[in-house]
Design a protein around this motif. Sequence first.
Motif, PDB file in Angstrom:
ATOM      1  N   ARG A 170       0.867  -1.172   0.000  1.00  0.00           N
ATOM      2  CA  ARG A 170       0.000   0.000   0.000  1.00  0.00           C
ATOM      3  C   ARG A 170       0.903   1.221   0.000  1.00  0.00           C
ATOM      4  NH1 ARG A 170      -2.530   1.038   6.031  1.00  0.00           N
ATOM      5  NH2 ARG A 170      -0.549   1.336   7.116  1.00  0.00           N
ATOM      6  N   THR A 171       0.312   2.365  -0.304  1.00  0.00           N
ATOM      7  CA  THR A 171       1.046   3.621  -0.184  1.00  0.00           C
ATOM      8  C   THR A 171       0.419   4.444   0.930  1.00  0.00           C
ATOM      9  OG1 THR A 171      -0.300   4.658  -1.907  1.00  0.00           O
ATOM     10  CG2 THR A 171       1.817   3.712  -2.593  1.00  0.00           C
ATOM     11  N   VAL A 172       1.271   5.186   1.602  1.00  0.00           N
ATOM     12  CA  VAL A 172       0.846   6.086   2.667  1.00  0.00           C
ATOM     13  C   VAL A 172       1.459   7.445   2.355  1.00  0.00           C
ATOM     14  CG1 VAL A 172       0.931   6.582   5.143  1.00  0.00           C
ATOM     15  CG2 VAL A 172       0.769   4.220   4.351  1.00  0.00           C
ATOM     16  N   THR A 173       0.622   8.465   2.275  1.00  0.00           N
ATOM     17  CA  THR A 173       1.108   9.819   2.009  1.00  0.00           C
ATOM     18  C   THR A 173       0.974  10.642   3.283  1.00  0.00           C
ATOM     19  OG1 THR A 173       0.447   9.631  -0.297  1.00  0.00           O
ATOM     20  CG2 THR A 173       0.855  11.852   0.537  1.00  0.00           C
ATOM     21  N   ILE A 174       2.091  11.224   3.686  1.00  0.00           N
ATOM     22  CA  ILE A 174       2.132  12.062   4.878  1.00  0.00           C
ATOM     23  C   ILE A 174       2.671  13.424   4.463  1.00  0.00           C
ATOM     24  CG2 ILE A 174       3.061  12.351   7.204  1.00  0.00           C
ATOM     25  CD1 ILE A 174       3.441   9.268   7.243  1.00  0.00           C
ATOM     26  N   LEU A 175       1.819  14.440   4.535  1.00  0.00           N
ATOM     27  CA  LEU A 175       2.209  15.805   4.195  1.00  0.00           C
ATOM     28  C   LEU A 175       2.929  15.896   2.850  1.00  0.00           C
ATOM     29  CD1 LEU A 175       3.378  16.967   7.734  1.00  0.00           C
ATOM     30  CD2 LEU A 175       1.223  17.501   6.590  1.00  0.00           C
ATOM     31  N   GLY A 176       2.401  15.209   1.849  1.00  0.00           N
ATOM     32  CA  GLY A 176       2.929  15.302   0.492  1.00  0.00           C
ATOM     33  C   GLY A 176       4.025  14.320   0.138  1.00  0.00           C
ATOM     34  N   THR A 177       4.548  13.564   1.087  1.00  0.00           N
ATOM     35  CA  THR A 177       5.558  12.549   0.793  1.00  0.00           C
ATOM     36  C   THR A 177       4.880  11.192   0.834  1.00  0.00           C
ATOM     37  OG1 THR A 177       7.325  13.877   1.766  1.00  0.00           O
ATOM     38  CG2 THR A 177       7.756  11.522   1.498  1.00  0.00           C
ATOM     39  N   THR A 178       5.033  10.422  -0.255  1.00  0.00           N
ATOM     40  CA  THR A 178       4.390   9.115  -0.349  1.00  0.00           C
ATOM     41  C   THR A 178       5.403   8.015  -0.050  1.00  0.00           C
ATOM     42  OG1 THR A 178       2.837   9.966  -1.976  1.00  0.00           O
ATOM     43  CG2 THR A 178       3.065   7.583  -1.856  1.00  0.00           C
ATOM     44  N   PHE A 179       4.992   7.072   0.785  1.00  0.00           N
ATOM     45  CA  PHE A 179       5.819   5.939   1.176  1.00  0.00           C
ATOM     46  C   PHE A 179       5.169   4.650   0.695  1.00  0.00           C
ATOM     47  CE2 PHE A 179       6.396   9.287   4.231  1.00  0.00           C
ATOM     48  CZ  PHE A 179       7.753   9.311   4.480  1.00  0.00           C
ATOM     49  N   LEU A 180       5.982   3.662   0.356  1.00  0.00           N
ATOM     50  CA  LEU A 180       5.500   2.321   0.054  1.00  0.00           C
ATOM     51  C   LEU A 180       5.676   1.497   1.316  1.00  0.00           C
ATOM     52  CD1 LEU A 180       4.613   0.072  -1.993  1.00  0.00           C
ATOM     53  CD2 LEU A 180       7.055  -0.420  -2.216  1.00  0.00           C
ATOM     54  N   GLN A 181       4.647   0.761   1.695  1.00  0.00           N
ATOM     55  CA  GLN A 181       4.733  -0.193   2.791  1.00  0.00           C
ATOM     56  C   GLN A 181       4.368  -1.563   2.245  1.00  0.00           C
ATOM     57  OE1 GLN A 181       1.996   1.265   5.781  1.00  0.00           O
ATOM     58  NE2 GLN A 181       3.628   2.351   6.835  1.00  0.00           N
ATOM     59  N   ALA A 182       5.033  -2.580   2.774  1.00  0.00           N
ATOM     60  CA  ALA A 182       4.717  -3.952   2.384  1.00  0.00           C
ATOM     61  C   ALA A 182       4.582  -4.787   3.646  1.00  0.00           C
ATOM     62  CB  ALA A 182       5.813  -4.522   1.488  1.00  0.00           C
ATOM     63  N   ARG A 183       3.884  -5.894   3.522  1.00  0.00           N
ATOM     64  CA  ARG A 183       3.751  -6.842   4.625  1.00  0.00           C
ATOM     65  C   ARG A 183       3.558  -8.230   4.037  1.00  0.00           C
ATOM     66  NH1 ARG A 183      -2.205  -5.390   7.199  1.00  0.00           N
ATOM     67  NH2 ARG A 183      -3.469  -6.181   5.484  1.00  0.00           N
ATOM     68  N   GLY A 184       3.709  -9.233   4.878  1.00  0.00           N
ATOM     69  CA  GLY A 184       3.555 -10.612   4.432  1.00  0.00           C
ATOM     70  C   GLY A 184       4.891 -11.302   4.279  1.00  0.00           C
ATOM     71  N   ALA A 185       4.856 -12.509   3.760  1.00  0.00           N
ATOM     72  CA  ALA A 185       6.071 -13.303   3.588  1.00  0.00           C
ATOM     73  C   ALA A 185       5.863 -14.331   2.481  1.00  0.00           C
ATOM     74  CB  ALA A 185       6.428 -13.997   4.899  1.00  0.00           C
ATOM     75  N   ILE A 186       6.978 -14.743   1.890  1.00  0.00           N
ATOM     76  CA  ILE A 186       6.924 -15.760   0.834  1.00  0.00           C
ATOM     77  C   ILE A 186       7.858 -16.911   1.157  1.00  0.00           C
ATOM     78  CG2 ILE A 186       6.287 -14.179  -1.022  1.00  0.00           C
ATOM     79  CD1 ILE A 186       9.285 -14.229  -1.897  1.00  0.00           C
TER      80      ILE A 186
END
Length: 149
Positions: free
Chosen positions: A60-76
């Motif tokens: 998912r992406t999270v935008t905080i005050l105009g800066t967008t971050f990619l976050q991931a979760r899970g495992a393979i």
Amino acid sequence: MSHSRRSILGAALGLPAAVAVGTVATATPAAAAAVDATAWTNLELETGITPQPGATPQVRTVTILGTTFLQARGAITCNLAADTKIGTLPAAMTPPTWYVRATSPRNNSQGINACRFEVNTAGSVTIYGATSGNPITWVQFDSVQTIWR
């Protein structure tokens, strides 16, 4: 424009304490509206790459005050003996404008317990660091959080 979390953190720490405290002390609940997170969406995995039970890889992406971050979760679970494309971003997610990289935990082999997680400008997700003498058998994505754009 810098894409380094270290430079962003350095800039934040460089603020005078009075300004930072004053801003936080006077913040209203409306300030929370400056944070926007998209829904978690499953990565499209390549053949031979298996999600661990109860830990389907998602981003998912999270935008905080105009800066967008990619976050991931899970495992393979996998058997990688070379740098390998493990999946693709969900179709609804716009690929990054430049390479996005983070470090992910992997099986500990020969004292190596991390690998590189990378998303390219086409939306391909690749794991780097495996060799035939040091294969990667699992990767965990919960630590992936990096600047997106």
